[in-house]
Motif scaffolding. Structure first.
Motif, PDB file in Angstrom:
ATOM      1  N   UNK A  32       0.816  -1.287   0.139  1.00 52.83           N
ATOM      2  CA  UNK A  32      -0.203  -0.033  -0.057  1.00 52.83           C
ATOM      3  C   UNK A  32       0.866   1.356   0.040  1.00 52.83           C
ATOM      4  N   UNK A  33       0.483   2.229  -0.931  1.00 46.30           N
ATOM      5  CA  UNK A  33       1.181   3.517  -0.813  1.00 46.30           C
ATOM      6  C   UNK A  33       0.698   4.192   0.521  1.00 46.30           C
ATOM      7  N   UNK A  34       1.437   4.645   1.135  1.00 45.35           N
ATOM      8  CA  UNK A  34       1.302   5.623   2.394  1.00 45.35           C
ATOM      9  C   UNK A  34       2.003   7.005   2.065  1.00 45.35           C
ATOM     10  N   UNK A  35       0.915   8.007   2.166  1.00 50.30           N
ATOM     11  CA  UNK A  35       1.328   9.498   1.680  1.00 50.30           C
ATOM     12  C   UNK A  35       0.550  10.325   2.901  1.00 50.30           C
ATOM     13  N   UNK A  36       1.682  11.295   3.338  1.00 47.75           N
ATOM     14  CA  UNK A  36       0.894  12.279   4.293  1.00 47.75           C
ATOM     15  C   UNK A  36       0.018  13.273   3.422  1.00 47.75           C
ATOM     16  N   UNK A  37      -1.218  13.201   4.146  1.00 47.44           N
ATOM     17  CA  UNK A  37      -1.998  14.234   3.454  1.00 47.44           C
ATOM     18  C   UNK A  37      -3.038  15.260   4.677  1.00 47.44           C
ATOM     19  N   UNK A  38      -3.344  16.247   4.049  1.00 52.14           N
ATOM     20  CA  UNK A  38      -3.796  16.908   5.120  1.00 52.14           C
ATOM     21  C   UNK A  38      -5.357  17.221   4.708  1.00 52.14           C
ATOM     22  N   UNK A  39      -6.253  17.141   5.385  1.00 54.77           N
ATOM     23  CA  UNK A  39      -7.974  17.321   5.240  1.00 54.77           C
ATOM     24  C   UNK A  39      -8.107  18.593   5.204  1.00 54.77           C
ATOM     25  N   UNK A  40      -8.538  18.856   3.722  1.00 55.69           N
ATOM     26  CA  UNK A  40      -9.154  20.369   3.451  1.00 55.69           C
ATOM     27  C   UNK A  40     -10.414  20.803   3.235  1.00 55.69           C
ATOM     28  N   UNK A  41     -11.182  19.740   3.779  1.00 55.26           N
ATOM     29  CA  UNK A  41     -12.697  19.661   3.742  1.00 55.26           C
ATOM     30  C   UNK A  41     -13.273  18.416   3.277  1.00 55.26           C
ATOM     31  N   UNK A  42     -14.653  18.367   3.504  1.00 54.39           N
ATOM     32  CA  UNK A  42     -15.473  17.303   3.506  1.00 54.39           C
ATOM     33  C   UNK A  42     -15.210  16.585   2.082  1.00 54.39           C
ATOM     34  N   UNK A  43     -14.707  15.402   1.831  1.00 53.06           N
ATOM     35  CA  UNK A  43     -14.501  15.024   0.859  1.00 53.06           C
ATOM     36  C   UNK A  43     -13.128  15.447  -0.048  1.00 53.06           C
ATOM     37  N   UNK A  44     -12.245  16.032   0.611  1.00 55.58           N
ATOM     38  CA  UNK A  44     -11.104  16.613  -0.083  1.00 55.58           C
ATOM     39  C   UNK A  44      -9.663  16.472   0.982  1.00 55.58           C
ATOM     40  N   UNK A  45      -8.594  15.823   0.169  1.00 52.09           N
ATOM     41  CA  UNK A  45      -7.276  15.830   0.761  1.00 52.09           C
ATOM     42  C   UNK A  45      -6.412  16.645   0.005  1.00 52.09           C
ATOM     43  N   UNK A  46      -5.406  17.044   0.606  1.00 55.02           N
ATOM     44  CA  UNK A  46      -4.340  17.575  -0.104  1.00 55.02           C
ATOM     45  C   UNK A  46      -2.863  17.076   0.167  1.00 55.02           C
ATOM     46  N   UNK A  47      -2.495  16.793  -0.722  1.00 51.94           N
ATOM     47  CA  UNK A  47      -1.007  16.114  -0.849  1.00 51.94           C
ATOM     48  C   UNK A  47      -0.080  17.191  -1.518  1.00 51.94           C
ATOM     49  N   UNK A  48       0.731  17.862  -1.022  1.00 51.03           N
ATOM     50  CA  UNK A  48       1.869  18.688  -1.241  1.00 51.03           C
ATOM     51  C   UNK A  48       1.454  19.651  -2.405  1.00 51.03           C
ATOM     52  N   UNK A  49       0.248  20.317  -1.821  1.00 49.47           N
ATOM     53  CA  UNK A  49      -0.270  21.267  -2.725  1.00 49.47           C
ATOM     54  C   UNK A  49      -1.541  20.969  -3.819  1.00 49.47           C
ATOM     55  N   UNK A  50      -1.747  19.575  -4.134  1.00 50.28           N
ATOM     56  CA  UNK A  50      -2.505  19.179  -4.818  1.00 50.28           C
ATOM     57  C   UNK A  50      -3.813  18.743  -4.057  1.00 50.28           C
ATOM     58  N   UNK A  51      -5.163  19.177  -4.454  1.00 55.87           N
ATOM     59  CA  UNK A  51      -6.319  18.929  -3.761  1.00 55.87           C
ATOM     60  C   UNK A  51      -6.743  17.349  -4.538  1.00 55.87           C
ATOM     61  N   UNK A  52      -7.175  16.219  -3.811  1.00 55.09           N
ATOM     62  CA  UNK A  52      -7.672  14.927  -4.146  1.00 55.09           C
ATOM     63  C   UNK A  52      -8.767  14.747  -3.816  1.00 55.09           C
ATOM     64  N   UNK A  53      -9.929  14.373  -4.504  1.00 52.69           N
ATOM     65  CA  UNK A  53     -11.072  14.006  -4.020  1.00 52.69           C
ATOM     66  C   UNK A  53     -11.044  12.525  -3.200  1.00 52.69           C
ATOM     67  N   UNK A  54     -11.998  12.628  -2.382  1.00 55.75           N
ATOM     68  CA  UNK A  54     -12.459  11.491  -1.377  1.00 55.75           C
ATOM     69  C   UNK A  54     -13.871  11.147  -1.718  1.00 55.75           C
ATOM     70  N   UNK A  55     -14.168   9.819  -1.946  1.00 55.34           N
ATOM     71  CA  UNK A  55     -15.595   9.541  -2.226  1.00 55.34           C
ATOM     72  C   UNK A  55     -15.981   8.417  -1.107  1.00 55.34           C
ATOM     73  N   UNK A  56     -17.235   8.146  -1.109  1.00 55.32           N
ATOM     74  CA  UNK A  56     -17.700   6.864  -0.052  1.00 55.32           C
ATOM     75  C   UNK A  56     -17.791   7.475   1.248  1.00 55.32           C
ATOM     76  N   UNK A  57     -17.945   6.381   2.272  1.00 55.26           N
ATOM     77  CA  UNK A  57     -17.996   6.684   3.736  1.00 55.26           C
ATOM     78  C   UNK A  57     -17.040   7.704   4.262  1.00 55.26           C
ATOM     79  N   UNK A  58     -15.830   7.698   3.649  1.00 54.84           N
ATOM     80  CA  UNK A  58     -14.544   8.391   4.402  1.00 54.84           C
ATOM     81  C   UNK A  58     -14.878   9.807   4.076  1.00 54.84           C
ATOM     82  N   UNK A  59     -15.468   9.997   2.950  1.00 55.70           N
ATOM     83  CA  UNK A  59     -15.643  11.439   2.533  1.00 55.70           C
ATOM     84  C   UNK A  59     -16.523  12.279   3.908  1.00 55.70           C
ATOM     85  N   UNK A  60     -17.557  11.353   4.559  1.00 53.47           N
ATOM     86  CA  UNK A  60     -18.347  12.040   5.582  1.00 53.47           C
ATOM     87  C   UNK A  60     -17.255  12.060   6.719  1.00 53.47           C
TER      88      UNK A  60
END
Length: 170
Positions: free
Chosen positions: A1-29
């Motif tokens: 599994x790829x393990x990456x440091x991310x920051x939560x920037x909102x419901x359904x969004x993570x940030x990885x080194x300045x890039x916003x990445x979407x999250x869907x499913x139960x984790x988004x809530x």
């Protein structure tokens, strides 16, 4: 599994080194109440995909390719954050070490871990009556083995089923 440091920037969004990445499913809530938290995001190799060059995709450089017969396992270095990740691609892809590629994250493929290393708890799913007694048309059918498929006409819950009949006997 790829393990990456991310920051939560909102419901359904993570940030990885300045890039916003979407999250869907139960984790988004589950992210809604964790804005600003630093987490570890886990992505399996099958949840990263080769993609066209766009602002939302992650740029990477291929460092190694391993042919596995029906697929290849690519090891790539992300330009954002300088992290190594692995992804699966088809055997028809011809990517040499040093090739520049773009990766897209499957929004439903995230696994998130807190600073303690434990997986984030998922929101509890609403409980459903697993029996189809009293259900209306279009409702889920009963999943209990002792019930016959289809809506039941008996008002008494979970009565003993009638004697089973073999299809070959009358």
């Amino acid at each position: 599994m790829n393990l990456l440091p991310v920051e939560v920037v909102g419901a359904g969004q993570l940030q990885l080194a300045g890039h916003r990445l979407p999250v869907e499913g139960p984790l988004a809530e589950a992210l809604a109440s964790r804005q600003g938290h630093q987490l570890t995001g886990g992505l399996r190799a099958e949840h990263l995909h080769l993609a066209p060059a766009t602002n939302r995709n992650l740029r990477a450089t291929v460092s190694h390719s391993e042919a596995l017969g029906n697929e290849q396992l690519l090891t790539c270095q992300l330009e954002a954050g300088d992290h190594l990740v692995q992804l699966r691609v088809g055997p028809e892809e011809r990517l040499q070490p040093g090739a520049s590629i773009h990766l897209e994250v499957d929004p439903g493929g995230w696994r998130l871990f807190g600073s303690d290393g434990l997986a984030l708890p998922l929101p509890k799913a609403p409980t459903r009556n697993r029996c189809c007694l009293g259900s209306s048309a279009g409702a889920p059918r009963c999943s209990r083995r002792r019930h016959r498929p289809g809506p039941h006409r008996s008002p008494a819950p979970h009565q003993a089923p009638p004697p089973a009949r073999c299809a070959g006997r009358a």
